[in-house]
Design a protein around this motif. Sequence first.
Motif, short mmCIF file in Angstrom:
data_model
loop_
_atom_site.label_atom_id
_atom_site.label_comp_id
_atom_site.label_asym_id
_atom_site.label_seq_id
_atom_site.Cartn_x
_atom_site.Cartn_y
_atom_site.Cartn_z
N ASP A 100 -6.28 -4.19 3.58
CA ASP A 100 -5.30 -5.51 3.27
C ASP A 100 -6.36 -6.47 2.50
O ASP A 100 -5.95 -7.03 1.61
CB ASP A 100 -4.93 -6.20 4.37
CG ASP A 100 -3.73 -5.21 5.11
OD1 ASP A 100 -3.24 -4.38 4.25
OD2 ASP A 100 -3.56 -5.39 6.43
N ARG A 140 2.42 -8.65 5.82
CA ARG A 140 3.66 -8.06 6.19
C ARG A 140 4.96 -8.85 6.26
O ARG A 140 5.92 -8.66 6.03
CB ARG A 140 3.47 -7.20 7.39
CG ARG A 140 2.59 -5.65 6.87
CD ARG A 140 1.94 -4.93 7.87
NE ARG A 140 1.04 -3.90 7.29
CZ ARG A 140 -0.12 -4.25 6.86
NH1 ARG A 140 -0.77 -5.29 7.20
NH2 ARG A 140 -0.98 -2.83 6.24
N PRO A 147 -3.22 -9.03 8.06
CA PRO A 147 -2.28 -8.33 8.18
C PRO A 147 -0.89 -8.63 8.41
O PRO A 147 0.08 -8.02 7.91
CB PRO A 147 -2.81 -7.12 9.19
CG PRO A 147 -4.35 -7.67 9.28
CD PRO A 147 -4.40 -8.89 9.05
N LEU A 148 -0.81 -9.39 9.57
CA LEU A 148 0.62 -10.02 9.78
C LEU A 148 1.20 -10.75 8.68
O LEU A 148 2.41 -10.61 8.58
CB LEU A 148 0.41 -10.56 11.35
CG LEU A 148 -0.29 -9.64 12.28
CD1 LEU A 148 -0.54 -10.73 13.58
CD2 LEU A 148 0.83 -8.51 12.63
N PRO A 195 0.87 -1.18 -0.06
CA PRO A 195 -0.04 0.19 -0.12
C PRO A 195 0.93 1.23 0.23
O PRO A 195 1.95 1.37 0.44
CB PRO A 195 -0.75 -0.11 1.38
CG PRO A 195 -0.10 -0.97 2.21
CD PRO A 195 0.65 -1.81 1.09
#
Lengths: 638, 638
Positions: free
Chosen positions: A145, A179, A175-176, A137
Amino acid sequence: MKHNIHFLPDDVHVTVEDGENLLSAAAAAGVYIHAYCGGDGVCGKCKVTLENGDVESDSAASLKKGEYDKGVRLACKARVVSDITVRIPEMVKADGKALKCAPKTTRAISARSLDSLIGSWSVDPPVGKKFLKIPPPTLEDNISDMQRLMRALKNANPDSLEPSYDHPELIHELPLVLREANWDVTVILLHGKGQKEPDRIIAVEPGDTTDRLYGLAVDIGTTTCGGVLIDLNSGEIVAEGSGYNAQIGYGEDVISRMIYSQRPGGLKGLQGKVIHTINNIIEEVCKKHIISPSDISYIMTAGNTVMAHLMLAINPKFLREAPYVPSVSQFPLTKAAGLGIMAHPSVRMFLYPCISSYVGGDIVAGVHACQMQKSDEISLFIDIGTNGEIVVGNKDWMVCAACSAGPAFEGGGIKFGMRASQGAIENFQIHPETYDPMIVTIGQTKPRGICGSGLISIVAELLDAGVLDPQGKFNRSLNHPRIREGEDRWEYVLAWDRDSMIGEDIVITEVDLDNLIRAKGAMYAGYQTLLESVGLTFSDLDRVILAGNFGSYIDLERAISIGLLPDIDRDRFFYIGNASMLGCQISLTDHKRFRERVAVRTLMTNMELSENPDFMNHYMAALFLPHTDMSLFPSAKK
Amino acid sequence: MKHNIHFLPDDVHVTVEDGENLLSAAAAAGVYIHAYCGGDGVCGKCKVTLENGDVESDSAASLKKGEYDKGVRLACKARVVSDITVRIPEMVKADGKALKCAPKTTRAISARSLDSLIGSWSVDPPVGKKFLKIPPPTLEDNISDMQRLMRALKNANPDSLEPSYDHPELIHELPLVLREANWDVTVILLHGKGQKEPDRIIAVEPGDTTDRLYGLAVDIGTTTCGGVLIDLNSGEIVAEGSGYNAQIGYGEDVISRMIYSQRPGGLKGLQGKVIHTINNIIEEVCKKHIISPSDISYIMTAGNTVMAHLMLAINPKFLREAPYVPSVSQFPLTKAAGLGIMAHPSVRMFLYPCISSYVGGDIVAGVHACQMQKSDEISLFIDIGTNGEIVVGNKDWMVCAACSAGPAFEGGGIKFGMRASQGAIENFQIHPETYDPMIVTIGQTKPRGICGSGLISIVAELLDAGVLDPQGKFNRSLNHPRIREGEDRWEYVLAWDRDSMIGEDIVITEVDLDNLIRAKGAMYAGYQTLLESVGLTFSDLDRVILAGNFGSYIDLERAISIGLLPDIDRDRFFYIGNASMLGCQISLTDHKRFRERVAVRTLMTNMELSENPDFMNHYMAALFLPHTDMSLFPSAKK
């Protein structure tokens, strides 16, 4: 590679696979060879002489040096590795005349070459993986996400419908994972139920894991559960496992399990046991193929209605009480981990729908496997297990019924009955004059007991030789040491204690025969009642499809001669083995085939036989070998 | 019933609802009446003389016997119950000349008569009930309980798609419910997401419960949560409830909540608090309408993005860090009970989708309520709360942004700021010569503080009277006791301690004014930046829709005069109050309207203002009352 065997003196020719056991080959060809010990090599009776070609053979203690050099071999220890001609020694009577033993007509149908029935299927499983390199992003592009993931997926598959997501944990993990994986992830997709339903994202894994996509097909039997691990990228079976259903400690049949389930904690206890059994299978297949249980992305299962209810801890109370109503027939697509199954929390378990209390998902899966729902031809589908289930129909209609045949063909209610495993007598012939047996066991060991296909052979042979009469009673006048009065009425000794693995005589008794006659009688009465209900007769059938755990083949002639199967054109018969497992395998591999199950469920109408007077009449008439109405069995009449 | 009021000597005519308070009516009409105590009846300043008609009036201690008989009344204690003519006493200077106070131009826009914006809606909720008398099973018809239920439902609605079921507990409960209820049951159906999706059975209740079908609409605010109980059979609101969001103990704004959520147990703790708040509202509305929480069949909610994340215990970490990414924007239809909400286990809770970290579901619900997604007209939607959110667009496109305006209009950062509740100054006028105030409070009590609409009035009036300059500084040369240097720089005394409820002077300070100017400046800069991004100016706007908790109305002229709203044709403005709650109510009542939300979410594109240089320039230029560029405010120029 195949080889030809020429049996002398009867001039029988057969073709066998490379490495086939010579005793088994003879038995399958209807050629009698004296054999007491099941193929263990100890009784030394099954001597044959090799006249041409060669066999691989263990050095047999029972042979003299001179014999071996002259080409004598123990048939039970000989593996066919080339075209051969073998001579069976003639037996002679006390008066010196040869004992005649004409070869039998056999018709082994095996669970191979079933293309016309099962067809082919694609590798297009109900679950798939997609690797995505997602642009991270920015301030100019800061959609959520989940939206970003969906957009990347849509870009990768522009023609597909917009996916949804269907795993509550995902909103917390995504989200984890994104990333940690630096936005390179693999999405696990559950394909839509219908063709117009979009895919659903059920899990997201860091990195590219597309090469690890597995599915598990599980057949949940009352007695045994089996599992097959399939590589869903290739469609290949990569490992198999099985084990007794651990519920067995609470009762051998479905009735006793249902009774146990009504005790406090009983239902949950039974659920836990079958889940434990499945977990053992998962452990076994994962260990064999060296993968983690979390690499399994879909579990496809089938079981009878009681097993399905117990799996989901649905109270089976009303299955047992008239009018025998299941709580649910289409089971929800369940999260396997929620039931305690050793699987990733997102993995779905599909349970084939049932039709009625006693026609379960195993039958739907079996009928689905053989595509009855797509054929113009009228098929009779028969599954012989603890219960017998019958389905008649084609692509336009289907009726089905269960008949409480009893577990004789699975070894239940038979004194030395056992399941088809090592040491089980699976083939049998009797010498028409000496009444001595030719015994072939699974694994060529000393016999331990009798499995379903063995039982059919034994009864058919004893009947043909006149040792047994059509009512299942032994001929008391024969005066032969093997025919005697035992603990459970009269009996025939299949193996003397010295030739058996269990150190005692292995026999078949008149009580066993009563049970077998009731079992085959119930099946036959079931076929008749069901056909009559739709105004058909056996001659209207285009196909008879036999399912069941009889091992790799069943001898059609013998099954007909005892009245288990109808006496019609042999070319119409198919044997497909474990049809339920086959249905699960196909559905797990091919999503389009999987979707077609809906037609099977929708077409099938249940008929209750338990209180049906026509069924009772047919049943009474069928308590005879093969039947009281011999016009139904013209082959036997001859 | 409505009544006319004729105010003398200024000859102002207004029409009011029956029972309206006379002081409030005067203030709304721009007529100044001396009033210090907010309407509590103790200062005795607001004496008026009734020349015609009558009012209902409490006997007021501040009036002498003779006065009352002559028609003198305290305006603050008078309720208008007929057409009346009232005379405001003229005030005179020391020199005997009358003090002039011309009536103000006011333009109160209220949250009524919004049909052109909101339209009408049907009573066709997303959840429904159906009573079924089901024929019990027989041996001839023994399909499963679930199939039987579905068949009965299909028979009752022959034109509908085949329903499915979607509640795992149902497969366990159904057999017992059916039999206990003797096969007469009420099915709760969740309607399909799309028009072509079948209904889903989510619960089955014994007997006929179709007369009890309720839904709850909940607005989840950072500060306050509100709930509305709707009878889904009639579409009527039957009870309302509200309460402070119990998360407030962990921080007043979303930023401090997000920070708290990163502490161990913080996220779950915050989730628990908002769930607790909702449960209190459920208890409150159920007690008011005397129903059980289990009679609520659907919960429709909207909240900002942070509130939504916290509700579902989704970590809001990445909302706070550039580039400000939500984890999820479309939230799953969640089982309310699974979150701890006091509801039947089958009840679904819908959370309006969010667009970005700071444009949340409350905005989507608001835009959805006013049907921007269906209109050709270009609308500017403004929600003024703790943050300001702005949406521009029509049925073809929408852009949106959030500007961190700060909570001034909700009472935050204002020394005596408070929410719009009892004792809040909601209207204000200043005498142009004496600089004495006319104070009207909510509930006609002594003042406790200042709410958003009061703040707008106060600043507009002080500016108009020259007490305040365009930079928000007090005129130090006026030499009036109410204008003084206080603790927080200069201030104006709105109410002396003796006239206030809190026993101390209530003031507005230059620090308050700085905060207010920053807040309105951010909003205005937001409108400009967003409009420019799509190549439009204010004159292109067909409608300006203002949402926010300003109470029942907002004074347009004053909001424009301080630069909070653009200075364009007044007829284009609408005020719809709590738009988020309105959206929830409409969606809960009308399934077709509910489905239209998808268009809103799909159309809206987020724009980040936080690091946008255009926005910063516009913002700097707007830190003035009304603006540094007076060409934007032609009305003020005059």
